[in-house]
Scaffold this motif. Structure first.
Motif, PDB file in Angstrom:
ATOM      1  N   GLY A 443      49.011  22.234  27.168  1.00 21.72           N
ATOM      2  CA  GLY A 443      50.184  22.323  26.309  1.00 21.72           C
ATOM      3  C   GLY A 443      51.194  23.327  26.827  1.00 21.72           C
ATOM      4  O   GLY A 443      50.816  24.400  27.327  1.00 21.72           O
ATOM      5  N   TYR A 444      52.536  22.968  26.721  1.00 21.31           N
ATOM      6  CA  TYR A 444      53.609  23.836  27.216  1.00 21.31           C
ATOM      7  C   TYR A 444      54.727  23.890  26.169  1.00 21.31           C
ATOM      8  O   TYR A 444      54.875  22.976  25.344  1.00 21.31           O
ATOM      9  CB  TYR A 444      54.173  23.315  28.537  1.00 21.31           C
ATOM     10  N   ALA A 481      40.874  22.017  25.967  1.00 19.11           N
ATOM     11  CA  ALA A 481      42.247  22.209  25.477  1.00 19.11           C
ATOM     12  C   ALA A 481      42.724  23.597  25.860  1.00 19.11           C
ATOM     13  O   ALA A 481      42.093  24.595  25.512  1.00 19.11           O
ATOM     14  CB  ALA A 481      42.289  22.035  23.962  1.00 19.11           C
ATOM     15  N   THR A 482      43.866  23.673  26.574  1.00 20.28           N
ATOM     16  CA  THR A 482      44.389  24.971  27.027  1.00 20.28           C
ATOM     17  C   THR A 482      45.902  25.001  26.842  1.00 20.28           C
ATOM     18  O   THR A 482      46.608  24.075  27.258  1.00 20.28           O
ATOM     19  CB  THR A 482      44.064  25.212  28.516  1.00 20.28           C
ATOM     20  N   GLY A 483      46.393  26.065  26.196  1.00 20.15           N
ATOM     21  CA  GLY A 483      47.839  26.252  26.035  1.00 20.15           C
ATOM     22  C   GLY A 483      48.375  27.210  27.084  1.00 20.15           C
ATOM     23  O   GLY A 483      47.773  28.260  27.343  1.00 20.15           O
ATOM     24  N   PHE A 484      49.527  26.866  27.692  1.00 18.20           N
ATOM     25  CA  PHE A 484      50.120  27.699  28.748  1.00 18.20           C
ATOM     26  C   PHE A 484      51.460  28.302  28.331  1.00 18.20           C
ATOM     27  O   PHE A 484      52.118  28.965  29.135  1.00 18.20           O
ATOM     28  CB  PHE A 484      50.288  26.876  30.029  1.00 18.20           C
ATOM     29  N   GLY A 485      51.926  28.053  27.117  1.00 19.26           N
ATOM     30  CA  GLY A 485      53.171  28.644  26.641  1.00 19.26           C
ATOM     31  C   GLY A 485      54.364  28.219  27.466  1.00 19.26           C
ATOM     32  O   GLY A 485      54.591  27.034  27.736  1.00 19.26           O
ATOM     33  N   GLU A 486      55.173  29.213  27.903  1.00 20.16           N
ATOM     34  CA  GLU A 486      56.424  28.941  28.613  1.00 20.16           C
ATOM     35  C   GLU A 486      56.239  28.716  30.115  1.00 20.16           C
ATOM     36  O   GLU A 486      57.201  28.431  30.828  1.00 20.16           O
ATOM     37  CB  GLU A 486      57.384  30.124  28.416  1.00 20.16           C
ATOM     38  N   THR A 487      55.015  28.879  30.605  1.00 23.54           N
ATOM     39  CA  THR A 487      54.781  28.805  32.057  1.00 23.54           C
ATOM     40  C   THR A 487      54.952  27.379  32.572  1.00 23.54           C
ATOM     41  O   THR A 487      54.912  26.406  31.820  1.00 23.54           O
ATOM     42  CB  THR A 487      53.365  29.308  32.384  1.00 23.54           C
TER      43      THR A 487
END
Length: 511
Positions: A443-444, A481-487
């Motif tokens: 997720g981004y 499931a992994t969130g990467f934020g703004e990257t």
């Protein structure tokens, strides 16, 4: 009835004088008896035709030594006379402090004594005779005897005389000061804790071994028991019924090797303490009694026998004495091959199932070159790259990419939009067709807002996708499931179109 009770109390108090011992230094007594008056009206003590009146008392005394005690005595009763000319009678309270000399020591059951002291007498007011209520007794004295009923209870008989400083309590002056006699009987009770520093039940003053450890049985003198009389007390004597030297805790040593017979595994043959009294002829650290090869040095693990090829089987039992180092062997010392496929267990990845040497002894059921032990699809022919599973079709790969681009969430929320659910249902169908495939959900977000907030939001969104797939029957173990934020932006965040592209979910299949 009241006079009788007072009389009993006084009798019991008189007994306390001779009750204490060095172990029980305090004594309380209850006393009762009769008083007699001697004064100006001519009464004499011990005459039966004179007045006898009851009294009761309480005493407290303290042991000072084998022959000395100090005692406080308080009484309450009646005193008077039955003279022909006057019938004198008055209520009387007394207190006295006396020093007592016991003629015999505390070990005697019967102890006569003498005592002397002083005190005060308090009379009820009698305006017709004398309004003054207090006289003093200097001295008070007397004698008595104590009979020991138990270690704590004494029976007492006592005679006490009090000569007063007054001469007018009987209504007449002249002929000498008034005097009173107290004939008493009572019971006294010893109490107090004897001093016993080592708690062995023998008081310190009689204890010949005052530092005995707690819990050790002692004799009458307070010393530890020594049944075999070898100089080692029983509590330290490992052999309390057999005499032996103190160096061996009181145990005998028949072969004189320094090991007590009770601990000597070879009591008839001299050995060493290290081997519990047994010899070790070949010096290999295994006593002869346990050594299978007592004249040839060997290892402790093999009970004193050598092992030339170090395979864990003694040479005397080894049928393959030249096995290569590190190879596991059977009970005969030969290399093991459980499944008999020609691949020794040491090199066989599947030692209990036969397989070709090319696959290190493991079978390959579907013949795709991936041994069943590594094959995620052991019954379907696949590729080595996919760990034995078939390749996913390009159509399905593209479809997964399309699905990822159509997963949307409500603004600033991890709640899936209704339109996304149709796409995720299609994804479920694909994953069920390729059950060996795993799915990574990434997720981004764009760069609007706080970095930490965006990271947490992207994580929550991926977990929403994961949760939906699990509800549809996809095993959780297949999903990451992994969130990467703004990257990792894929477009320019300066434009609204670019930011929209950066707010995305990516799906990636793995094996």
């Amino acid at each position: 009835m009241k006079k009788l009770l007072l009389g009993c109390l006084c009798i019991l108090s008189a007994v306390a004088i001779n009750a204490q011992t060095e172990d029980k230094k305090w004594n309380i007594g209850l006393h009762g008896g009769a008083t007699q008056y001697e004064g100006d009206w001519g009464n004499d003590f011990y005459k039966t035709n004179t007045g006898f009146f009851g009294f009761g008392g309480l005493s407290v005394s303290r042991y000072l030594g084998k022959h000395l005690d100090i005692s406080f005595l308080a009484t309450r009763g009646i005193v008077g006379s039955k003279h022909d000319s006057i019938n004198f009678k008055n209520n009387l309270s007394t207190i006295s402090l006396n020093l007592r000399f016991n003629i015999l020591s505390p070990r005697h059951a019967v102890r006569p004594y003498l005592f002397v002291g002083g005190g005060a007498l308090l009379f009820d007011k009698n305006i017709n005779i004398n309004p003054n209520t207090v006289d003093y007794a200097v001295p008070s004295f007397g004698a008595g005897v104590n009979f020991r009923l138990s270690n704590s209870v004494m029976l007492n008989l006592q005679e006490m005389f009090m000569y007063t400083t007054g001469d007018d309590k009987d209504g007449k002056v002249g002929g000498g000061n008034d005097a009173y006699a107290f004939h008493s009987l009572g019971l006294t009770f010893n109490f107090g804790k004897k001093k016993d520093s080592d708690s062995d039940g023998v008081a310190d003053h009689a204890d010949k071994c005052p530092n005995t450890p707690k819990g050790v049985t002692v004799d009458m003198k307070g010393c530890p028991l020594d049944k075999d009389n070898d100089g080692t007390p029983d509590y330290l004597d490992a052999c309390p019924d057999y005499a032996g030297p103190a160096s061996l805790q009181g145990c005998p040593d028949k072969d004189s090797d320094g090991v007590a017979d009770k601990n000597d595994r070879c009591p008839e043959i001299a050995g060493t303490a290290a081997f519990k009294g047994c010899p070790d002829t070949d010096g290999d650290g295994v006593p002869d009694i346990d050594d299978r090869c007592p004249t040839i040095a060997g290892s402790i693990e093999l009970k004193g026998c050598p092992d030339k090829d170090n395979d864990g089987v003694a040479d005397m039992d080894d049928k393959c004495p030249d096995t290569k180092p590190g190879v596991k062997v059977d009970a005969n010392g030969c290399p093991m091959d459980n499944d008999k496929d020609g691949v020794m267990n040491e090199e066989d990845r599947c030692p209990d199932v036969a397989g070709p040497a090319s696959l290190k002894g493991c079978p390959d059921t579907d013949g795709d070159g991936v041994p069943d032990i590594d094959d995620r699809c052991p019954a379907v022919k696949g590729t080595i790259a996919n760990k034995g599973c078939p390749e996913m079709s390009k159509v399905d790969i593209r479809r997964i990419t399309q699905i990822a681009s159509k997963i949307f969430f409500q603004t600033n929320s991890d709640k899936l939009r209704v339109s996304s659910l149709v796409q995720l249902d299609a994804l479920v169908d694909i994953l069920k067709r390729y059950e060996s495939a795993n799915l990574v959900i990434k997720g981004y977000t764009d760069n609007v807002g706080d970095d930490d907030y965006n990271l947490k939001l992207s994580q929550k969104r991926t977990e929403s996708v994961k949760k939906y797939l699990i509800q549809k029957g996809i095993a959780e173990s297949r999903l990451t499931a992994t969130g990467f934020g703004e990257t990792n932006p894929i477009a320019d965040n300066k434009t609204s179109l670019g930011r929209a592209k950066n707010r995305r979910v990516e799906l990636e299949t793995t094996y």
